[in-house]
Design an enzyme around this catalytic site. Structure first.
Site, short mmCIF file in Angstrom:
data_model
loop_
_atom_site.label_atom_id
_atom_site.label_comp_id
_atom_site.label_asym_id
_atom_site.label_seq_id
_atom_site.Cartn_x
_atom_site.Cartn_y
_atom_site.Cartn_z
N SER A 49 0.83 -1.21 0.00
CA SER A 49 0.00 0.00 0.00
C SER A 49 0.86 1.26 0.00
CB SER A 49 -0.86 0.08 1.26
OG SER A 49 -1.83 -0.91 1.28
N HIS A 69 -4.46 -0.17 -4.37
CA HIS A 69 -3.77 -1.27 -5.05
C HIS A 69 -4.17 -1.27 -6.52
CE1 HIS A 69 -2.11 -3.59 -1.58
NE2 HIS A 69 -2.96 -2.81 -0.96
N HIS A 71 -5.03 -10.19 -1.42
CA HIS A 71 -5.13 -10.42 0.02
C HIS A 71 -6.16 -11.51 0.32
CE1 HIS A 71 -3.75 -6.20 -0.34
NE2 HIS A 71 -3.08 -6.45 0.76
N TYR A 84 -8.27 -11.27 2.76
CA TYR A 84 -9.53 -10.64 3.17
C TYR A 84 -10.40 -10.24 1.98
CZ TYR A 84 -6.99 -6.20 2.43
OH TYR A 84 -6.26 -5.18 1.90
N GLU A 85 -9.84 -10.31 0.78
CA GLU A 85 -10.66 -10.06 -0.41
C GLU A 85 -11.42 -11.32 -0.81
OE1 GLU A 85 -8.08 -7.03 -3.05
OE2 GLU A 85 -6.94 -8.66 -2.16
N ALA A 91 2.48 -2.00 4.16
CA ALA A 91 2.14 -0.99 5.15
C ALA A 91 1.75 -1.73 6.41
CB ALA A 91 0.97 -0.14 4.66
N MET A 103 -1.63 -7.16 7.24
CA MET A 103 -2.60 -8.13 6.71
C MET A 103 -2.07 -8.82 5.45
SD MET A 103 -5.88 -5.60 7.00
CE MET A 103 -6.09 -4.53 8.45
N SER A 104 -0.77 -8.99 5.38
CA SER A 104 -0.20 -9.59 4.15
C SER A 104 1.14 -10.24 4.49
CB SER A 104 -0.01 -8.50 3.09
OG SER A 104 0.98 -7.57 3.50
N ASN A 155 1.06 3.90 10.96
CA ASN A 155 0.28 4.37 12.12
C ASN A 155 0.73 3.58 13.34
OD1 ASN A 155 -1.32 2.19 10.43
ND2 ASN A 155 -1.89 1.90 12.58
N HIS A 195 -8.11 4.00 6.95
CA HIS A 195 -7.34 3.61 5.76
C HIS A 195 -6.73 4.84 5.10
CE1 HIS A 195 -6.03 1.01 2.56
NE2 HIS A 195 -6.71 1.68 1.65
N1 HPA Z 1 -3.00 -3.01 11.50
C1 HPA Z 1 -3.03 -3.90 10.49
N2 HPA Z 1 -2.66 -3.61 9.25
C2 HPA Z 1 -2.24 -2.37 9.01
C3 HPA Z 1 -2.19 -1.38 10.01
C4 HPA Z 1 -2.60 -1.73 11.33
O1 HPA Z 1 -2.58 -0.92 12.28
N3 HPA Z 1 -1.71 -0.26 9.42
C5 HPA Z 1 -1.49 -0.55 8.12
N4 HPA Z 1 -1.81 -1.81 7.86
#
Ligand code: HPA
Length: 287
Positions: free
Chosen positions: A42, A73, A95, A97-98, A125, A223-224, A247, A259
């Protein structure tokens, strides 16, 4: 075997035939034999602009791949030269989750190897679980926790690709990690190092989950990446990677996660990471 249903299990034993079809589709467009394959996470897609003589193939034109759906993406495979080094890139990734099967989301990584790459660079990310890793931190991945509850290696094995029980000691290649750090020093970009926890998503974590992850030894969460690393090691590829912390983990700042914040941080720090990877690849040529 359905090539198009993203939910259909893709077992290891299905991969050779699927990779045959993918390789043929790529070879109809490019003869480039990559040395390195890079997955752009990302906000990191800008590195694709550094690719010379690039050929871009949308996911939808590759047999069995669904179009990428996550915002931010793009969903293209790119072949070209990065700092003169033959390189394949995935701009946007698949992903779980998709709704994609674990065996499907690792196909880009396996395809890198099929096309000739021996080194894979995974970027993502991530949220900072180590409270010292605030937005903009770049973290070389030293090891991972696969907390997705999934594996791309479920089902009958394809011995032609890799062993039934792959070893994950030093899955994140120590020599390549040292090279990433050297590239960071050369570019005057500071790099941390730590453990990446991979979860299913798509919801961000609860504060309690972030505290749990810290207790488990994680420094960043996303998440990847973890399943791609597993598949690459199965196939005998060398792996390294960098997380861009966008973050602080949920609960640290008292603010909700969005996001948009993730994408904004990626846009700010992405060019720094792009410089490190560009240098890393350039220095592979002189290795
Ligand atoms: N958690 C999970 N996935 C992420 C985060 C997060 O805080 N930030 C960017 N991708």
């Amino acid at each position: 075997m359905s090539l198009t249903d993203p939910n259909a299990p893709v077992r290891p034993a299905d991969q050779p035939a699927r990779l045959d079809a993918l390789e043929a589709a790529v070879r109809a467009r490019s003869a480039l034999v990559p040395v390195v394959g890079i997955v752009l996470g990302s906000g990191l897609g800008g590195l694709a602009d550094d690719l010379d003589e690039a050929v871009a193939i949308p996911f939808a034109e590759l047999p069995g791949w669904p179009a990428a759906s996550a915002p931010g993406h793009v969903g293209r495979l790119l072949l070209g030269r990065l700092a003169g080094v033959p390189t394949v890139m995935l701009q946007g990734r698949l992903h779980i989750y998709e709704g994609n099967d674990a065996g499907l989301i690792v196909q880009p990584t396996l395809l890198f190897g099929r096309l000739g790459a021996t080194i894979v660079v995974l970027t993502n990310a991530a949220g900072g679980v180590n409270p010292a890793f605030g937005p903009g931190t770049l973290m070389v991945i030293a090891d991972h926790l696969n907390l997705t509850g999934r594996t791309p290696l479920n089902g009958p094995n394809a011995d032609a690709i890799g062993p039934r029980f792959p070893d994950l000691t030093d899955a994140w290649d120590p020599d390549l990690r040292a090279r990433l750090h050297a590239a960071g020093r050369a570019e005057d970009v500071s790099l941390e190092e730590g453990i990446y926890a991979g979860l299913l998503g798509p919801q961000y974590e609860t504060p309690a989950e972030v505290r749990m992850l810290r207790g488990l030894g994680a420094d960043a969460v996303g998440m990847s990446t973890v399943l791609e690393c597993i598949a690459a090691r199965w196939a005998g590829l060398r792996v390294c990677g960098v997380s861009l912390v966008t973050n602080l983990g949920a609960g640290y700042s008292g603010q909700p996660l969005t996001h948009e914040e993730v994408l904004a941080s990626g846009a700010e720090a992405g060019p720094r990471l792009a410089r490190v990877i560009h240098r890393f690849v350039a220095d592979l040529a002189s290795a």
